[in-house]
Design a protein around this motif. Structure first.
Motif, PDB file in Angstrom:
ATOM      1  N   LYS A 344      -2.661  44.746  47.061  1.00  0.00           N
ATOM      2  CA  LYS A 344      -4.006  44.585  46.488  1.00  0.00           C
ATOM      3  C   LYS A 344      -4.262  45.639  45.410  1.00  0.00           C
ATOM      4  O   LYS A 344      -4.849  45.348  44.364  1.00  0.00           O
ATOM      5  N   VAL A 345      -3.813  46.864  45.673  1.00  0.00           N
ATOM      6  CA  VAL A 345      -3.964  47.946  44.674  1.00  0.00           C
ATOM      7  C   VAL A 345      -3.203  47.580  43.401  1.00  0.00           C
ATOM      8  O   VAL A 345      -3.718  47.734  42.287  1.00  0.00           O
ATOM      9  N   CYS A 346      -1.961  47.079  43.569  1.00  0.00           N
ATOM     10  CA  CYS A 346      -1.153  46.697  42.397  1.00  0.00           C
ATOM     11  C   CYS A 346      -1.827  45.589  41.590  1.00  0.00           C
ATOM     12  O   CYS A 346      -1.677  45.518  40.372  1.00  0.00           O
ATOM     13  N   GLY A 347      -2.566  44.706  42.253  1.00  0.00           N
ATOM     14  CA  GLY A 347      -3.166  43.548  41.596  1.00  0.00           C
ATOM     15  C   GLY A 347      -4.476  43.820  40.898  1.00  0.00           C
ATOM     16  O   GLY A 347      -5.024  42.938  40.219  1.00  0.00           O
ATOM     17  N   GLN A 348      -5.025  45.016  41.032  1.00  0.00           N
ATOM     18  CA  GLN A 348      -6.329  45.316  40.416  1.00  0.00           C
ATOM     19  C   GLN A 348      -6.231  45.320  38.884  1.00  0.00           C
ATOM     20  O   GLN A 348      -5.262  45.810  38.311  1.00  0.00           O
ATOM     21  N   VAL A 349      -7.244  44.756  38.250  1.00  0.00           N
ATOM     22  CA  VAL A 349      -7.325  44.752  36.779  1.00  0.00           C
ATOM     23  C   VAL A 349      -8.595  45.518  36.425  1.00  0.00           C
ATOM     24  O   VAL A 349      -9.704  45.010  36.570  1.00  0.00           O
ATOM     25  N   SER A 350      -8.433  46.749  35.986  1.00  0.00           N
ATOM     26  CA  SER A 350      -9.581  47.652  35.836  1.00  0.00           C
ATOM     27  C   SER A 350     -10.632  47.144  34.848  1.00  0.00           C
ATOM     28  O   SER A 350     -11.805  47.499  34.936  1.00  0.00           O
ATOM     29  N   THR A 359      -7.246  55.637  39.425  1.00  0.00           N
ATOM     30  CA  THR A 359      -6.959  56.557  38.327  1.00  0.00           C
ATOM     31  C   THR A 359      -5.855  55.925  37.477  1.00  0.00           C
ATOM     32  O   THR A 359      -5.332  54.856  37.822  1.00  0.00           O
ATOM     33  N   ASP A 360      -5.477  56.598  36.405  1.00  0.00           N
ATOM     34  CA  ASP A 360      -4.384  56.081  35.562  1.00  0.00           C
ATOM     35  C   ASP A 360      -3.068  56.011  36.329  1.00  0.00           C
ATOM     36  O   ASP A 360      -2.163  55.260  35.964  1.00  0.00           O
ATOM     37  N   ASN A 361      -2.952  56.812  37.395  1.00  0.00           N
ATOM     38  CA  ASN A 361      -1.673  56.906  38.117  1.00  0.00           C
ATOM     39  C   ASN A 361      -1.578  55.974  39.325  1.00  0.00           C
ATOM     40  O   ASN A 361      -0.478  55.736  39.833  1.00  0.00           O
ATOM     41  N   THR A 362      -2.714  55.457  39.816  1.00  0.00           N
ATOM     42  CA  THR A 362      -2.757  54.802  41.132  1.00  0.00           C
ATOM     43  C   THR A 362      -1.749  53.675  41.272  1.00  0.00           C
ATOM     44  O   THR A 362      -0.987  53.609  42.247  1.00  0.00           O
ATOM     45  N   GLN A 363      -1.729  52.744  40.289  1.00  0.00           N
ATOM     46  CA  GLN A 363      -0.888  51.555  40.461  1.00  0.00           C
ATOM     47  C   GLN A 363       0.599  51.889  40.413  1.00  0.00           C
ATOM     48  O   GLN A 363       1.395  51.281  41.141  1.00  0.00           O
ATOM     49  N   LEU A 364       0.980  52.882  39.618  1.00  0.00           N
ATOM     50  CA  LEU A 364       2.401  53.270  39.597  1.00  0.00           C
ATOM     51  C   LEU A 364       2.782  53.970  40.904  1.00  0.00           C
ATOM     52  O   LEU A 364       3.892  53.782  41.419  1.00  0.00           O
ATOM     53  N   ILE A 365       1.866  54.782  41.462  1.00  0.00           N
ATOM     54  CA  ILE A 365       2.134  55.412  42.771  1.00  0.00           C
ATOM     55  C   ILE A 365       2.339  54.327  43.827  1.00  0.00           C
ATOM     56  O   ILE A 365       3.241  54.420  44.671  1.00  0.00           O
ATOM     57  N   ALA A 366       1.513  53.261  43.769  1.00  0.00           N
ATOM     58  CA  ALA A 366       1.653  52.140  44.711  1.00  0.00           C
ATOM     59  C   ALA A 366       2.998  51.452  44.531  1.00  0.00           C
ATOM     60  O   ALA A 366       3.664  51.088  45.519  1.00  0.00           O
ATOM     61  N   SER A 367       3.446  51.276  43.265  1.00  0.00           N
ATOM     62  CA  SER A 367       4.759  50.646  43.001  1.00  0.00           C
ATOM     63  C   SER A 367       5.892  51.496  43.566  1.00  0.00           C
ATOM     64  O   SER A 367       6.855  50.970  44.144  1.00  0.00           O
TER      65      SER A 367
END
Length: 939
Positions: A344-350, A359-367
């Protein structure tokens, strides 16, 4: 490489009679062989049935354990002796000594009190009684003082009217106190946890930070206290603190969770005894923490910073650190209870409304977390379950495409399989054609990530270029334009550094790169868009023309370094890739000429090197990078406290550091900009290849730098382990050589460093390399040993019988190489000065000893001659009169006389003075008469 063959000879007692075994143990104890004594006493205990004899044996073994500094066993054995005879004064005193060392002063005091009662005139007992009494009083005074200080600190912190600087000072003092075990215990015992909760309830960030950091100190390395704090504060409370929109508070709370996790999973080395399994079962607390962190991942009330830290904690603590560990239940549990939340975090479109705070880093941390979880699975059914959950989660929406982008940046195989599903590619194309800019952006990013592995994405290879070119030409939105450009960059760099596989026409990649540099240098464009420009250059710099143009553009380089130092860590990998490409520090396949000819003959493709990828061009690029400040950027990148700094990224940074440190002239710049400190964590953590590269770069720096400047403070001791790892026989010769040179430099710096080198078990490896056929390695190993022999542990190895260590040094003194002779003679001079026993041993290891010594004393090199003469003086100065006589009766007297009678000469003065000292010593011993100095006749 030469490797010594050692066999483990275990001592076996020669009898099964307890009295004889006890007596045998006593002999070994008196001879100083404590290990053999313990074995004898242990064997005697097993066969002894007489209680009184058994008590004596336990008492004796207690003395052995005291010698070995095994105080717990010493106290235990003494207690068994006291159980038989409560007035056993030796056992009582030994238990007193052991208890004192264990910090149990009150119990030790009682034992020595009983000793003094039995023997009231014994001065040792009375002195110990007085000293322990004073220590107990001092400890009580400190305890009461600490208690009042703790209370005073809390009074200041919780007083709203107190001055700000006083509150800050009290907060810092409290944090420092909590980092010491005794201080942490005093805070805990003085109602500290409820008072810290009161500080948190004030809602003031500085108070919350002070409380959280104090709790972290109290939880570090103490399982029982950590469990108590978890239950007193509550996991939900800690999560709610980490969820606040304050980066510093979120990071501090993340550190608290990490300290708790470390203490509950093995960070505490205390022995709690039988009740540990019953009282200190941490599994329930660990499960509660894991579930709470998973709950935070997709919770809308959690801030972006809090979400980042929750994902970081999961990434660090859920997957196995060592694949040999069979238990990966935490990973399976996380997949079952949290995989959909991470997706779900990866799928967010800010850009869309009603999204999770990121944050700018969240989705890459999730990946990165998704990749680690998938990589931790052990079998196909587990991987199939992971894919199935992802498959079920994907609904054909814009969020689904963004989720696939997240998977493509994590477990690529899973994302790639989803791209192949019917309708997904069509949806990407449809979104590209959408009039809504956010749709285009999400689709282009998905296309970019899909083209990461060219061989696995046939649709992208076939249709990607035309699709992306179309978007690039039509869109007026710079943010979409740059993403389309990055996609083209990726497809254009598919041939890597193979000059013959260029995808685009001559000059096209340079044009793309020029546009990327233009965006990168434009501060008016938003940071995320500029980061995409770096992403594009990461692919384009595979081309040698592009990398050469890039390093000539100092403004672009500095702009990239500034972005690398920013809080947005999503570009760490891309920056590392650009630097690896510019320094050509990637893994290169060895080209075998015969195979090239064979490939040409069979009309197979042969990779070609670009003219600008030759050494001269690479060296120039390295100089330009250093001038632009690459080292300071690398130092900041290494410090990134985020799971985005993956092991693969660390390996790339290690490769860059090694390339930068090739020229000795550049190493001073690297040290000055913090490169030495930055290399230490890279050498200790990461992939095996990355650790070796970082260790090699450390060796290059440590071999010629002042350790105090290159690695200030305690960091210098952390450097030793990586350097010792380069001594392994599977490392290449250059790594061995430079590790030996750097250890030589460190060993010459301080006794503490010499002890550290010995503790890291470097001695056997260094000794092996003294047998090495390669002259440079053998010389480096001997020089290293020369600097280590002042250490007592090293001298003890030379004192041991049954080895050829001393013989090797003597024989190396007879070699023709000046540097090798100098190092070996220096080591011998120091060893013979330290131990008279070695003076006699030196004469027994080889019959050539006198001839070799004479050659040293007539050597043309003043330094070697001086060392040889010092050895002669040490032999004369030993208690062995026969040895002294043999020396003076040989040609050595004539050599000493000639050198001693020579006129003073500044260049050879040390040797002349040493020869005169030898002659004076010979006169003192009555071996020659005073007039010998004038006329040269023997005495």
């Amino acid at each position: 490489k030469f490797v010594t063959n050692t066999t483990d000879w275990r001592f076996t007692p020669s009898t099964q009679d307890p009295i004889q075994l006890k007596d045998e143990g006593n002999k070994h104890f008196q001879a100083g062989d404590i290990d053999k004594a313990i074995e004898c006493y242990t064997s005697a205990i097993k066969v002894c049935n007489d209680k009184k004899v058994l008590a004596v044996i336990y008492r004796n073994r207690s003395a052995c354990f005291l010698k070995k500094e095994n105080y717990a066993n010493a106290a235990s054995d003494a207690s068994k002796a006291i159980d038989v005879d409560a007035a056993d004064i030796k056992a009582l005193y030994r238990r007193c000594q052991a208890l004192e060392k264990l910090g149990k002063l009150d119990m030790a005091f009682k034992d020595v009190q009983r000793c003094a009662t039995i023997e009231p005139k014994n001065k040792t007992f009375l002195e110990t009684l007085r000293r322990l009494g004073a220590d107990i009083q001092a400890k009580l005074k400190t305890t009461f003082s600490t208690d009042s200080r703790v209370q005073n600190m809390f009074d200041i912190l919780l007083d709203d009217e107190m001055e700000k600087d006083k509150r800050e000072k009290a907060a810092n003092n409290l944090i420092v106190l909590s980092r010491e075990d005794a201080g942490a215990e005093r805070i805990f015992q003085n109602n500290g946890v409820p008072l810290l909760l009161n500080m948190i309830e004030t809602g003031k960030p500085e108070m919350i930070l002070a409380a959280i950091r104090t709790l972290s100190g109290m939880c570090t390395g103490h399982k029982a206290r950590a469990m108590a704090i978890v239950n007193m504060v509550g996991v939900d409370k800690m999560c709610s603190i980490m969820a606040v929109d304050n980066e510093e508070v979120a990071l501090a709370t993340c550190n608290l969770f990490q300290c708790i996790n470390d203490s509950l999973t093995g960070g505490d080395k205390r022995e709690y005894g039988k009740e540990e399994a019953l009282v200190l079962d941490a599994s329930k607390d660990l499960k509660t923490i894991l579930l709470s962190l998973l709950e935070m991942v997709a919770n809308k009330k959690v801030s972006g910073h809090g979400r980042d830290q929750a994902l970081n904690l999961l990434s660090k603590n859920v997957p196995r650190k060592n694949k040999k560990d069979q238990d990966h239940s935490r990973t399976l549990f996380t997949i079952d209870h949290g995989l959909k939340k991470i997706l779900k975090v990866c799928g967010q479109v800010s850009e869309l409304p009603d999204q999770l705070p990121l944050t700018d880093n969240t989705q890459l941390i999730a990946s990165v977390l998704l990749n680690k979880l998938y990589d931790d699975l052990k079998c196909d059914p587990e991987r199939d379950n992971f894919r199935d959950i992802c498959d079920q989660y994907i609904k054909y929406t814009i969020h689904a495409i963004n989720t696939i982008s997240g998977l493509l940046q994590g477990p690529f195989d899973v994302g790639n399989a989803l791209v192949g599903h019917q309708g997904i590619i069509e949806m990407m194309v449809a979104l590209c054609a959408s009039e809504r800019e956010v749709d285009q952006m999400v689709a282009v990013e998905a296309l970019i990530h899909s083209s990461s592995k060219m061989s696995r994405a046939s649709f992208i290879v076939t249709n990607g270029v035309s699709l992306l070119k179309d978007i690039y030409k039509k869109t007026k939105n710079e943010r979409i334009k740059i993403r389309a450009l990055v996609g083209l960059c990726k497809l254009g760099s598919a041939g890597g550094d193979d000059y013959s596989l260029r995808q685009f026409a001559e000059g096209s990649t340079e044009k793309l790169a020029k546009q990327c540099r233009k965006w990168l240098c434009n501060p008016q464009i938003d940071t995320k868009t500029r980061n995409w420009a770096i992403e594009g250059l990461a692919y384009l710099t595979n081309d040698a023309d592009v990398k050469d143009d890039f390093v000539e553009d100092e403004i672009a380089m500095k702009a990239m370094f500034e972005l690398a130092k920013s809080k947005d860590k999503t570009i760490l990998y891309s920056v590392a890739c650009i630097l690896v490409n510019c320094t050509n520090s990637y893994e290169k396949k060895e080209i075998i000429p015969e195979l090239v000819q064979l490939a040409k003959f069979s009309k197979q493709h042969v990779p070609e090197q670009h003219p600008k990828d030759k050494k001269d061009f690479i060296d120039q690029r390295v100089k330009r990078l250093l001038k632009a400040g690459v080292t300071s950027a690398l130092a900041v990148m290494v410090k990134a406290d985020s799971s985005i700094l993956t092991d693969q990224t660390k390996e790339l940074l290690s490769r860059v550091f090694l390339a930068l440190s090739q020229d000795p002239k550049d190493r001073g710049i690297i040290v000055a900009q913090g490169g030495g400190k930055a290399l230490i964590p890279l050498a200790l953590e990461g992939t095996e290849a990355g650790k070796v590269k970082a260790s090699h770069a450390l060796a290059k720096i440590a071999s010629i730098s002042n350790p105090e400047i290159a690695f200030p403070g305690e960091r210098v001791y952390e450097v030793v382990r990586p350097l010792v790892s380069l001594l392994q026989t599977d490392r290449d010769g250059m790594q061995n050589y430079e590790a030996l040179r750097s250890l030589t430099n460190l060993a010459g710096f301080s006794e503490k460093l010499r002890v550290k080198i010995v503790k890291e078990k470097a001695l056997p490896e260094i000794e092996n390399y003294m047998f090495e056929e390669n002259d440079q390695i053998r010389q480096a190993a001997t020089e290293c040993m020369c600097n280590l022999v002042t250490c007592k542990a090293v001298q003890d190895r030379y004192l041991q019988d049954g080895n050829d260590k001393l013989k090797l040094l003597v024989l190396l003194c007879g070699e023709d190489d000046d540097n090798l002779q100098s190092a070996a003679a220096g080591a011998l001079a120091m060893l013979t000065a330290a131990h008279e026993k070695l003076c006699t041993k030196l004469t027994n290891v080889t019959t050539q000893w006198l001839e070799i010594l004479q050659r040293l004393c007539i050597h043309t090199n003043p330094s070697i001659q001086h060392r040889g003469l010092v050895i002669v003086y040490n032999l004369l100065n030993s208690d062995n009169s026969e040895l002294s006589k043999k020396l003076i009766e040989s040609e050595m007297l004539e050599i000493l006389s000639v050198i001693g009678k020579a006129a003073d000469n500044p260049k050879r003065q040390d040797a002349i003075d040493a020869a005169r000292m030898c002659l004076v010593k010979a006169m003192d011993l009555g071996l020659i008469k005073p007039f010998t100095l004038q006329d040269g006749t023997g005495g």
